[in-house]
Write a protein that holds these residues in place. Structure first.
Motif, PDB file in Angstrom:
ATOM      1  N   THR A  42     -11.374   9.864  18.762  1.00 33.21           N
ATOM      2  CA  THR A  42     -10.368   9.737  17.696  1.00 33.21           C
ATOM      3  C   THR A  42      -9.665  11.073  17.467  1.00 33.21           C
TER       4      THR A  42
ATOM      5  N   ARG B 273     -17.164   8.432  19.563  1.00 30.33           N
ATOM      6  CA  ARG B 273     -16.037   7.767  18.903  1.00 30.33           C
ATOM      7  C   ARG B 273     -15.259   8.789  18.076  1.00 30.33           C
TER       8      ARG B 273
ATOM      9  N   GLU C 291     -11.782   5.537  26.558  1.00 28.07           N
ATOM     10  CA  GLU C 291     -11.996   4.755  25.329  1.00 28.07           C
ATOM     11  C   GLU C 291     -12.538   3.373  25.673  1.00 28.07           C
TER      12      GLU C 291
ATOM     13  N   GLU D   3     -20.244   0.721  22.803  1.00 26.48           N
ATOM     14  CA  GLU D   3     -20.367   0.381  21.378  1.00 26.48           C
ATOM     15  C   GLU D   3     -20.933  -1.009  21.143  1.00 26.48           C
TER      16      GLU D   3
END
Length: 160
Positions: free
Chosen positions: A88, A84, A21, A28
């Protein structure tokens, strides 16, 4: 606190899902994120984005497969948004499944090999090493492209 081997395996998978992550978070905010994800460190290797996707998916394969929970598919082509979404989904699944069934056997495919392993052997010798391999390859692709990452960014333990 006493830490047994099974708990350590689960903690390692969850820890490195967190490290994946963090690499995703680096992507990002980079204006060249999609180009960075296309980096291959050799012509016959997966690109960085796909390596990161596989690393994330391996957390689900490690902890969901032994309890019969579904493992999410990787959407291709990989984009920052799809990574992403995958992260999640995997994080939610991993939190929901609880402890693996340590007494069960896991049937799975490794390349062209059909394997059956105990849950502990499956996580320790297949799922976690594969997760780390793909995370390392994603990390290497980002490093190769000039992103400033160090060992602390990979393992989340070192401090320099």
């Amino acid at each position: 606190m006493t830490l047994n081997a099974e708990t350590a395996l689960v903690r390692a998978v969850i820890h490195y899902l967190g490290q994946a992550e963090k690499l995703l978070a680096v992507l990002e905010v980079d204006p060249q994120a999609e180009a960075l994800m296309a980096i291959q460190i050799s012509p016959d290797s997966f690109d960085t984005g796909f390596h990161l996707a596989v690393a994330i998916q391996f957390a689900a394969r490690a902890l969901c497969l032994p309890v019969g929970a579904p493992v999410p598919e990787i959407d291709e082509p990989c984009t920052v948004a799809s990574l992403r979404n995958l992260h999640t989904a995997v994080a939610a699944m991993v939190n929901e499944v609880g402890k693996p069934d340590w007494s069960s056997q896991v049937r799975h495919v490794a390349g062209k090999a059909n394997l059956e392993q105990s849950t502990a052997d499956y996580i320790a010798r297949f799922a976690l090493p594969n997760m780390l391999f793909h995370l390392t390859m994603a990390y290497a692709g980002l490093r190769h492209s000039g992103i400033k990452l160090g060992k602390a960014d990979f393992d989340g333990l070192h401090q320099y």
